[in-house]
Write a protein that holds these residues in place. Structure first.
Motif, PDB file in Angstrom:
ATOM      1  N   ASN A  19      11.573   9.476   5.542  1.00 16.19           N
ATOM      2  CA  ASN A  19      10.643   8.905   6.527  1.00 16.19           C
ATOM      3  C   ASN A  19       9.321   8.471   5.896  1.00 16.19           C
ATOM      4  N   ALA A  20       8.994   9.063   4.754  1.00 24.34           N
ATOM      5  CA  ALA A  20       7.788   8.648   4.028  1.00 24.34           C
ATOM      6  C   ALA A  20       8.018   7.384   3.217  1.00 24.34           C
ATOM      7  N   ASP A  21       9.262   6.883   3.230  1.00 30.67           N
ATOM      8  CA  ASP A  21       9.595   5.613   2.565  1.00 30.67           C
ATOM      9  C   ASP A  21       9.147   5.636   1.102  1.00 30.67           C
ATOM     10  N   ILE A  22       9.631   6.656   0.381  1.00 32.73           N
ATOM     11  CA  ILE A  22       9.233   6.852  -1.013  1.00 32.73           C
ATOM     12  C   ILE A  22       9.600   5.636  -1.849  1.00 32.73           C
ATOM     13  N   ARG A  23       8.627   5.163  -2.643  1.00 35.16           N
ATOM     14  CA  ARG A  23       8.825   4.012  -3.527  1.00 35.16           C
ATOM     15  C   ARG A  23       8.467   4.397  -4.958  1.00 35.16           C
ATOM     16  N   PRO A  24       9.019   3.677  -5.935  1.00 36.70           N
ATOM     17  CA  PRO A  24       8.680   3.988  -7.336  1.00 36.70           C
ATOM     18  C   PRO A  24       7.174   3.948  -7.552  1.00 36.70           C
ATOM     19  N   ASP A  25       6.690   4.898  -8.307  1.00 41.94           N
ATOM     20  CA  ASP A  25       5.269   5.025  -8.660  1.00 41.94           C
ATOM     21  C   ASP A  25       4.399   5.504  -7.507  1.00 41.94           C
ATOM     22  N   ASP A  26       4.987   5.951  -6.391  1.00 44.34           N
ATOM     23  CA  ASP A  26       4.201   6.486  -5.289  1.00 44.34           C
ATOM     24  C   ASP A  26       3.554   7.818  -5.660  1.00 44.34           C
ATOM     25  N   THR A  27       2.371   8.035  -5.112  1.00 48.12           N
ATOM     26  CA  THR A  27       1.758   9.357  -5.078  1.00 48.12           C
ATOM     27  C   THR A  27       1.887   9.872  -3.655  1.00 48.12           C
TER      28      THR A  27
ATOM     29  N   GLY B 233      -6.648   6.647  -2.118  1.00 49.09           N
ATOM     30  CA  GLY B 233      -5.882   7.474  -1.194  1.00 49.09           C
ATOM     31  C   GLY B 233      -4.417   7.502  -1.587  1.00 49.09           C
ATOM     32  N   VAL B 234      -3.718   8.564  -1.205  1.00 50.04           N
ATOM     33  CA  VAL B 234      -2.302   8.692  -1.575  1.00 50.04           C
ATOM     34  C   VAL B 234      -1.460   7.707  -0.771  1.00 50.04           C
ATOM     35  N   ASP B 235      -0.310   7.339  -1.329  1.00 52.31           N
ATOM     36  CA  ASP B 235       0.541   6.319  -0.706  1.00 52.31           C
ATOM     37  C   ASP B 235       1.258   6.815   0.547  1.00 52.31           C
ATOM     38  N   ALA B 236       1.637   8.089   0.532  1.00 52.99           N
ATOM     39  CA  ALA B 236       2.382   8.650   1.662  1.00 52.99           C
ATOM     40  C   ALA B 236       2.013  10.120   1.805  1.00 52.99           C
ATOM     41  N   VAL B 237       2.066  10.595   3.043  1.00 53.50           N
ATOM     42  CA  VAL B 237       1.751  11.993   3.323  1.00 53.50           C
ATOM     43  C   VAL B 237       2.859  12.590   4.179  1.00 53.50           C
ATOM     44  N   ILE B 238       3.108  13.880   3.970  1.00 54.90           N
ATOM     45  CA  ILE B 238       4.131  14.609   4.722  1.00 54.90           C
ATOM     46  C   ILE B 238       3.494  15.866   5.295  1.00 54.90           C
ATOM     47  N   ASP B 239       3.508  15.979   6.613  1.00 50.99           N
ATOM     48  CA  ASP B 239       3.007  17.184   7.285  1.00 50.99           C
ATOM     49  C   ASP B 239       4.188  18.107   7.545  1.00 50.99           C
TER      50      ASP B 239
ATOM     51  N   ILE C 216      -3.639  12.241   7.974  1.00 54.39           N
ATOM     52  CA  ILE C 216      -3.924  10.873   8.405  1.00 54.39           C
ATOM     53  C   ILE C 216      -5.202  10.352   7.752  1.00 54.39           C
ATOM     54  N   LEU C 217      -6.180  11.207   7.588  1.00 58.48           N
ATOM     55  CA  LEU C 217      -7.422  10.781   6.941  1.00 58.48           C
ATOM     56  C   LEU C 217      -7.237  10.569   5.443  1.00 58.48           C
ATOM     57  N   ALA C 218      -6.307  11.308   4.823  1.00 60.51           N
ATOM     58  CA  ALA C 218      -6.148  11.262   3.369  1.00 60.51           C
ATOM     59  C   ALA C 218      -5.307  10.087   2.882  1.00 60.51           C
ATOM     60  N   VAL C 219      -4.354   9.638   3.702  1.00 64.77           N
ATOM     61  CA  VAL C 219      -3.441   8.595   3.242  1.00 64.77           C
ATOM     62  C   VAL C 219      -4.206   7.276   3.103  1.00 64.77           C
ATOM     63  N   ARG C 220      -3.772   6.464   2.177  1.00 65.56           N
ATOM     64  CA  ARG C 220      -4.447   5.175   1.945  1.00 65.56           C
ATOM     65  C   ARG C 220      -4.222   4.233   3.107  1.00 65.56           C
TER      66      ARG C 220
ATOM     67  N   VAL D 189       3.036   7.979   7.044  1.00 68.83           N
ATOM     68  CA  VAL D 189       2.846   9.353   7.502  1.00 68.83           C
ATOM     69  C   VAL D 189       4.187   9.867   8.024  1.00 68.83           C
ATOM     70  N   SER D 190       4.663  10.958   7.434  1.00 72.87           N
ATOM     71  CA  SER D 190       5.927  11.575   7.844  1.00 72.87           C
ATOM     72  C   SER D 190       5.623  12.968   8.381  1.00 72.87           C
ATOM     73  N   VAL D 191       6.210  13.293   9.534  1.00 67.53           N
ATOM     74  CA  VAL D 191       5.898  14.573  10.182  1.00 67.53           C
ATOM     75  C   VAL D 191       7.184  15.336  10.516  1.00 67.53           C
ATOM     76  N   PRO D 192       7.680  16.159   9.570  1.00 69.86           N
ATOM     77  CA  PRO D 192       8.782  17.052   9.900  1.00 69.86           C
ATOM     78  C   PRO D 192       8.328  18.341  10.568  1.00 69.86           C
ATOM     79  N   GLY D 193       7.028  18.674  10.459  1.00 74.54           N
ATOM     80  CA  GLY D 193       6.519  19.879  11.098  1.00 74.54           C
ATOM     81  C   GLY D 193       6.682  19.810  12.604  1.00 74.54           C
ATOM     82  N   VAL D 194       7.012  20.953  13.216  1.00 78.96           N
ATOM     83  CA  VAL D 194       7.314  20.984  14.647  1.00 78.96           C
ATOM     84  C   VAL D 194       6.029  20.991  15.475  1.00 78.96           C
ATOM     85  N   TYR D 195       5.956  20.086  16.441  1.00 74.31           N
ATOM     86  CA  TYR D 195       4.910  20.077  17.457  1.00 74.31           C
ATOM     87  C   TYR D 195       5.582  20.137  18.826  1.00 74.31           C
ATOM     88  N   GLY D 196       4.959  20.853  19.758  1.00 77.96           N
ATOM     89  CA  GLY D 196       5.621  21.048  21.038  1.00 77.96           C
ATOM     90  C   GLY D 196       4.824  20.645  22.252  1.00 77.96           C
ATOM     91  N   GLY D 197       3.499  20.461  22.093  1.00 79.47           N
ATOM     92  CA  GLY D 197       2.680  20.182  23.263  1.00 79.47           C
ATOM     93  C   GLY D 197       1.703  19.058  23.035  1.00 79.47           C
TER      94      GLY D 197
END
Length: 394
Positions: free
Chosen positions: A181-189, A254-260, A296-300, A305-313
């Motif tokens: 879901n973060a759509d990893i590409r070569p040379d990504d940070t 900023g980093v190319d992709a973030v995962i929460d 969200i603030l850190a990504v370029r 932004v990929s979010v596998p962490g569980v949110y419920g409300g």
């Protein structure tokens, strides 16, 4: 049979309950040989997921031996299978396009309003994860009924032991889908918040997919060391300003992709997170989303932004302005486990993925309450707990 039941916040007990039975033609009964405590289970343990009732059997990461089948199951007695935590019919619109965790049919009609009223659509069925997701009994038990057994379980070869394949049930495909879901590409940070089991598998997956650099963010020293051993650079957020460090490490862009990989019970001392903790404890239903806000603030600009962490409300102070103004892509969701199990099993057999490094403790099912307590209170050293029905207590 013996099974772990939820009795209230921080109160789980192994009790004797009725054995499961075949109800529908596509059912199978599994004798559980291994079952794990997931980080998502702690949300139930902490009482922050609605729809959990006293006596509900927990657990959604499990595998075992087929002991009984309905007439339309394609499984055979004696086969060893890993069971996805997502219950999927295989025939609806969503299953047809491999969106298995969005199945339209696996959550019984009489229970669908519980999640439809909250989310706009009914959730799919999940094992052991509240009546919002169907009220199905989970796998932290000696036996479990598996609906749609012709779609979910994957048969595993006898030369692979349980520890090697158990996490195909959830956290391995969840980490893999997080990286996808973060759509990893070569040379990504790529930056990953949370070095729990899903975060560590997301790190491993991102590197396999070709990321040039993965940065792991947590505050538990042992978990950060596990991330470092996988090949990640690490940031301890108790010692370092995360946003400043990520800008320095990415040359100011900023980093190319973030995962929460943290989700609704994020740690942190920022004032907004302290307020979220207080509101969550008194039942207002505010998810603690400090990790997601920071990601969200850190990504370029133009990042993913990929979010596998569980949110419920609901989440307060969600930075929707940053999400829009920076042109970010956001992808999330429960894992479409069945989409990934075959390929991930092949990678395990080829030695490309290691799944056993996470396991810190193996306990008898009878000591499940101890496992939950320690997994909650000692997260640095109790990185992953595997429960073994029939194992003798120490």
């Amino acid at each position: 049979m013996r099974a772990l039941t939820w009795q209230g916040t921080h109160d789980v007990r192994v009790e004797t309950v009725a054995d499961p039975e075949i109800i529908n033609p596509r059912d199978a009964i599994i004798k559980v040989t291994s079952t794990a405590i997931c980080g998502s289970d702690l949300h139930l343990y902490d009482g922050v997921i609605p729809g959990v009732l006293s006596g509900d059997i927990l657990g959604h990461e499990f595998m075992g031996e087929v002991v009984e089948t309905g007439p339309k199951s394609n499984l055979q007695k004696g086969q060893r299978v890993v069971v996805p935590f997502t219950i999927s019919c295989g025939q609806c619109f969503h299953c047809a396009v491999q969106e298995y965790s969005c199945c339209s049919n696996s959550n019984p009609v009489e229970k669908q309003d519980m999640s439809a009223n909250l989310y706009g659509h009914a959730m799919a069925g999940l094992f052991g994860y509240s009546h919002m997701t169907g009220g199905y009994s989970g796998g932290q038990a000696e036996y479990v009924r598996v609906p749609y057994s012709d779609i979910g379980p994957i048969v595993v070869p006898d030369h692979l032991d349980d520890d090697t394949v158990l996490f195909l049930s959830d956290i391995l495909p969840t980490g893999w889908m997080a990286a996808e879901n973060a759509d990893i590409r070569p040379d990504d940070t790529v930056a990953v918040w949370g070095c729990g089991p899903v975060g560590l598998f997301a790190i491993q997956s991102a590197l396999i997919m070709g990321a040039s650099e993965v940065i792991a963010i947590d505050h538990y020293p042992h978990r950060l060391e596990l991330a470092r051993k996988l090949g990640a650079k690490v940031i301890n957020f108790h010692e370092t300003n995360v946003l400043e460090a990520l800008m320095d490490m990415s040359g100011g862009i900023g980093v190319d992709a973030v995962i929460d990989a943290v989700g609704m019970e994020a740690h942190g001392f920022a004032i907004e997170n302290i307020m979220d903790v207080a509101k969550q404890k008194i039942g207002i239903g505010a998810d603690r989303a400090s990790a997601l806000r920071q990601a969200i603030l850190a990504v370029r600009k133009g990042g993913r932004v990929s979010v596998p962490g569980v949110y419920g409300g609901l989440a307060d102070k969600f930075p929707i302005g940053a999400l829009m103004e920076k042109g970010l892509q956001l992808r999330t969701g429960q894992t479409h486990v069945q989409r990934y199990t075959k390929d991930l099993l092949a990678k395990i057999e080829e030695g490309k993925i290691d799944t056993t490094f996470l396991i810190s403790h193996r306990l008898p099912l009878e000591q499940a309450a101890e496992g939950y307590k320690n997994f909650k209170q000692q997260q640095d050293s109790w990185t992953k707990v595997v429960l073994k029905p029939g194992m003798e207590s120490a």
